[in-house]
Scaffold this motif. Structure first.
Motif, PDB file in Angstrom:
ATOM      1  N   SER A  51       0.831  -1.214   0.000  1.00 56.17           N
ATOM      2  CA  SER A  51       0.000   0.000   0.000  1.00 56.17           C
ATOM      3  C   SER A  51       0.856   1.251   0.000  1.00 56.17           C
ATOM      4  O   SER A  51       0.590   2.215  -0.732  1.00 56.17           O
ATOM      5  CB  SER A  51      -0.924   0.018   1.225  1.00 56.17           C
ATOM      6  N   MET A  52       1.913   1.246   0.820  1.00 58.56           N
ATOM      7  CA  MET A  52       2.741   2.443   0.945  1.00 58.56           C
ATOM      8  C   MET A  52       3.657   2.636  -0.260  1.00 58.56           C
ATOM      9  O   MET A  52       3.909   3.752  -0.688  1.00 58.56           O
ATOM     10  CB  MET A  52       3.559   2.384   2.236  1.00 58.56           C
ATOM     11  N   LYS A  53       4.153   1.530  -0.834  1.00 64.16           N
ATOM     12  CA  LYS A  53       4.977   1.640  -2.044  1.00 64.16           C
ATOM     13  C   LYS A  53       4.144   2.148  -3.217  1.00 64.16           C
ATOM     14  O   LYS A  53       4.666   2.810  -4.125  1.00 64.16           O
ATOM     15  CB  LYS A  53       5.616   0.299  -2.378  1.00 64.16           C
ATOM     16  N   ALA A  54       2.852   1.864  -3.188  1.00 64.63           N
ATOM     17  CA  ALA A  54       1.956   2.363  -4.240  1.00 64.63           C
ATOM     18  C   ALA A  54       1.886   3.884  -4.206  1.00 64.63           C
ATOM     19  O   ALA A  54       1.722   4.529  -5.253  1.00 64.63           O
ATOM     20  CB  ALA A  54       0.565   1.767  -4.065  1.00 64.63           C
ATOM     21  N   ILE A  55       2.011   4.473  -3.012  1.00 67.83           N
ATOM     22  CA  ILE A  55       1.951   5.934  -2.897  1.00 67.83           C
ATOM     23  C   ILE A  55       3.073   6.579  -3.705  1.00 67.83           C
ATOM     24  O   ILE A  55       2.883   7.597  -4.365  1.00 67.83           O
ATOM     25  CB  ILE A  55       2.028   6.356  -1.413  1.00 67.83           C
ATOM     26  N   ASN A  56       4.258   5.957  -3.681  1.00 65.02           N
ATOM     27  CA  ASN A  56       5.401   6.479  -4.423  1.00 65.02           C
ATOM     28  C   ASN A  56       5.565   5.817  -5.793  1.00 65.02           C
ATOM     29  O   ASN A  56       6.530   6.083  -6.498  1.00 65.02           O
ATOM     30  CB  ASN A  56       6.697   6.309  -3.616  1.00 65.02           C
ATOM     31  N   ARG A  57       4.647   4.938  -6.117  1.00 65.45           N
ATOM     32  CA  ARG A  57       4.644   4.221  -7.398  1.00 65.45           C
ATOM     33  C   ARG A  57       5.986   3.551  -7.677  1.00 65.45           C
ATOM     34  O   ARG A  57       6.597   3.707  -8.728  1.00 65.45           O
ATOM     35  CB  ARG A  57       4.251   5.156  -8.535  1.00 65.45           C
ATOM     36  N   VAL A  58       6.437   2.763  -6.689  1.00 61.36           N
ATOM     37  CA  VAL A  58       7.690   2.040  -6.861  1.00 61.36           C
ATOM     38  C   VAL A  58       7.458   0.526  -6.944  1.00 61.36           C
ATOM     39  O   VAL A  58       8.407  -0.254  -6.858  1.00 61.36           O
ATOM     40  CB  VAL A  58       8.686   2.360  -5.724  1.00 61.36           C
ATOM     41  N   LEU A  59       6.201   0.105  -7.125  1.00 59.81           N
ATOM     42  CA  LEU A  59       5.906  -1.307  -7.327  1.00 59.81           C
ATOM     43  C   LEU A  59       6.294  -1.709  -8.754  1.00 59.81           C
ATOM     44  O   LEU A  59       6.267  -0.878  -9.663  1.00 59.81           O
ATOM     45  CB  LEU A  59       4.414  -1.577  -7.089  1.00 59.81           C
ATOM     46  N   PRO A  60       6.671  -2.974  -8.964  1.00 60.28           N
ATOM     47  CA  PRO A  60       7.080  -3.398 -10.311  1.00 60.28           C
ATOM     48  C   PRO A  60       5.954  -3.210 -11.333  1.00 60.28           C
ATOM     49  O   PRO A  60       4.820  -3.610 -11.093  1.00 60.28           O
ATOM     50  CB  PRO A  60       7.434  -4.877 -10.132  1.00 60.28           C
ATOM     51  N   LYS A  61       6.285  -2.580 -12.442  1.00 61.65           N
ATOM     52  CA  LYS A  61       5.267  -2.287 -13.461  1.00 61.65           C
ATOM     53  C   LYS A  61       4.825  -3.538 -14.206  1.00 61.65           C
ATOM     54  O   LYS A  61       3.708  -3.608 -14.721  1.00 61.65           O
ATOM     55  CB  LYS A  61       5.806  -1.255 -14.456  1.00 61.65           C
ATOM     56  N   SER A  62       5.707  -4.532 -14.279  1.00 59.94           N
ATOM     57  CA  SER A  62       5.441  -5.701 -15.124  1.00 59.94           C
ATOM     58  C   SER A  62       4.243  -6.537 -14.688  1.00 59.94           C
ATOM     59  O   SER A  62       3.518  -7.071 -15.530  1.00 59.94           O
ATOM     60  CB  SER A  62       6.685  -6.591 -15.184  1.00 59.94           C
ATOM     61  N   ASN A  63       4.029  -6.641 -13.372  1.00 56.74           N
ATOM     62  CA  ASN A  63       2.943  -7.531 -12.926  1.00 56.74           C
ATOM     63  C   ASN A  63       1.996  -6.894 -11.909  1.00 56.74           C
ATOM     64  O   ASN A  63       1.200  -7.577 -11.277  1.00 56.74           O
ATOM     65  CB  ASN A  63       3.528  -8.814 -12.337  1.00 56.74           C
ATOM     66  N   THR A  64       2.096  -5.567 -11.717  1.00 55.53           N
ATOM     67  CA  THR A  64       1.223  -4.869 -10.766  1.00 55.53           C
ATOM     68  C   THR A  64       0.012  -4.293 -11.477  1.00 55.53           C
ATOM     69  O   THR A  64       0.141  -3.649 -12.515  1.00 55.53           O
ATOM     70  CB  THR A  64       1.979  -3.723 -10.058  1.00 55.53           C
ATOM     71  N   LYS A  65      -1.152  -4.513 -10.895  1.00 55.94           N
ATOM     72  CA  LYS A  65      -2.376  -3.937 -11.455  1.00 55.94           C
ATOM     73  C   LYS A  65      -3.109  -3.160 -10.367  1.00 55.94           C
ATOM     74  O   LYS A  65      -3.431  -3.717  -9.310  1.00 55.94           O
ATOM     75  CB  LYS A  65      -3.292  -5.019 -12.024  1.00 55.94           C
TER      76      LYS A  65
END
Length: 363
Positions: A51-65
């Motif tokens: 949830s917190m990494k989503a705030i900074n948009r640092v989750l992997p783009k390849s498999n995150t929806k």
């Protein structure tokens, strides 16, 4: 009332893996106020870091929806802006401290240069100006002889000092929001306390808002203004620190509190919550905590409980708060805390309301 600086609304995130879809975050909503510390607490796999990494948009783009929801900062939905716009916010406006500084810091660069690099990028300073500012930041976070220390490499620092370097790095652009992702996990308890106090002191000095992620409720007991408890991708309780620590309503929160060691603990064996968190690829029907919950009702195995309102600032997702729920007796430690809450945290005018709330519990 403090102004809201960040608002997360109905955030739902999944990951696509070779084994199937993982529902990591499910309908998470909360507001962060200016100048407050919000602690996000839960076991590993509860969705707090995602949830917190989503705030900074640092989750992997390849498999995150991002299935649905918004993250609103300065009137904009961070999930809808371009990567170029996000780069102007990430690090400069919203910074993160990660739990393992040894893997987060570049082993081939001096720590001073790593801090200066961020300053040069976001504040357009010259290299000499940035190095002076880096030394000022190292001094601010309690690193002695910053001019000399800035020339050292990460491996030349202890774990506690590396974490101070990470804090200095995160503060390089004087962010509005600091997200601390379990920054004390690898440290001994004495250094943990020092780092927690340091973050709290810097929050006051720099007028920041802080989101503190941890699996240990006791770690944030004295620094959090509000606490959100997460389980299996959902927020199951949220309220002021006093409400969550001394008047918890969700049986999962009861378990977390009862498993906290204290000098008052008389039992030889510390309590632990039975079982394990659910498989996020195959979520059970109803309340995800029901199979581990000795207070579970029949409806818990059929329907997810909504967040029931306990007070203007306190909400909990448990069917025990439904008007028709049977009376139960919480653990002795929780009842002890209820009495403390009633004695110290309730005004005279609120005692009647408190007694009505607690009437759903026996004892």
């Amino acid at each position: 009332m403090k102004e809201t600086i960040l608002s997360v609304k109905d955030l739902t995130i999944s990951f696509q893996t070779l084994d199937g879809k993982i529902s990591a975050v499910q309908g998470v909503s909360f507001d962060l106020k200016k100048g407050e510390t919000l602690a996000i607490v839960g076991e590993s796999g509860s969705g707090k870091s995602v949830s917190m990494k989503a705030i900074n948009r640092v989750l992997p783009k390849s498999n995150t929806k991002y299935e649905q929801g918004e993250i609103v900062y300065e009137g904009r939905n961070l999930l809808a802006i371009s990567e170029g716009e996000m780069e102007k916010i990430r690090g400069k406006k919203i910074a993160m401290i990660f739990q393992d500084p040894m893997t987060s810091l570049n082993p081939t660069m001096t720590v001073g240069m790593q801090i200066a690099e961020s300053i040069i990028k976001h504040q357009k300073m010259s290299k000499d100006e940035a190095m002076r500012e880096a030394c000022n930041l190292m001094d601010l976070v309690g690193i002695r002889n910053p001019k000399t220390s800035s020339k050292n490499y990460p491996h030349q620092f202890s774990g506690g000092m590396r974490q101070r370097v990470m804090i200095a790095l995160s503060l390089a652009c004087k962010p509005d929001i600091l997200i601390a992702d379990e920054p004390t996990t690898a440290l001994d308890v004495t250094i943990q306390a020092q780092i927690l106090d340091l973050i709290d002191e810097l929050k006051q000095k720099l007028h920041m808002s802080v989101i503190f992620i941890t699996h240990d409720l006791g770690v944030v007991a004295h620094v959090a203004d509000r606490v959100a408890v997460m389980y299996a991708g959902r927020i199951v309780e949220i309220g002021t620190a006093e409400e969550v620590f001394y008047y918890p309503q969700n049986p999962y929160t009861w378990g977390l509190i009862c498993s906290m060691p204290s000098i008052d603990t008389k039992e030889a064996i510390l309590y632990s919550i039975p079982g394990a968190p659910p498989n996020l690829m195959n979520m059970p029907k109803g309340d995800a905590f029901a199979p581990r919950n000795s207070y579970a009702l029949a409806i818990d195995f059929e329907e997810k409980p909504p967040l029931f309102k306990v007070s203007e600032s306190h909400y909990a997702a448990t069917w025990l708060l439904h008007p028709n729920a049977p009376k139960v007796t919480p653990p002795a430690e929780i009842l002890r805390r209820y009495e403390i809450f009633k004695s110290f945290y309730k005004t005279t005018e609120e005692v009647e309301v408190y007694d009505q709330c607690t009437s759903s519990f026996a004892g």
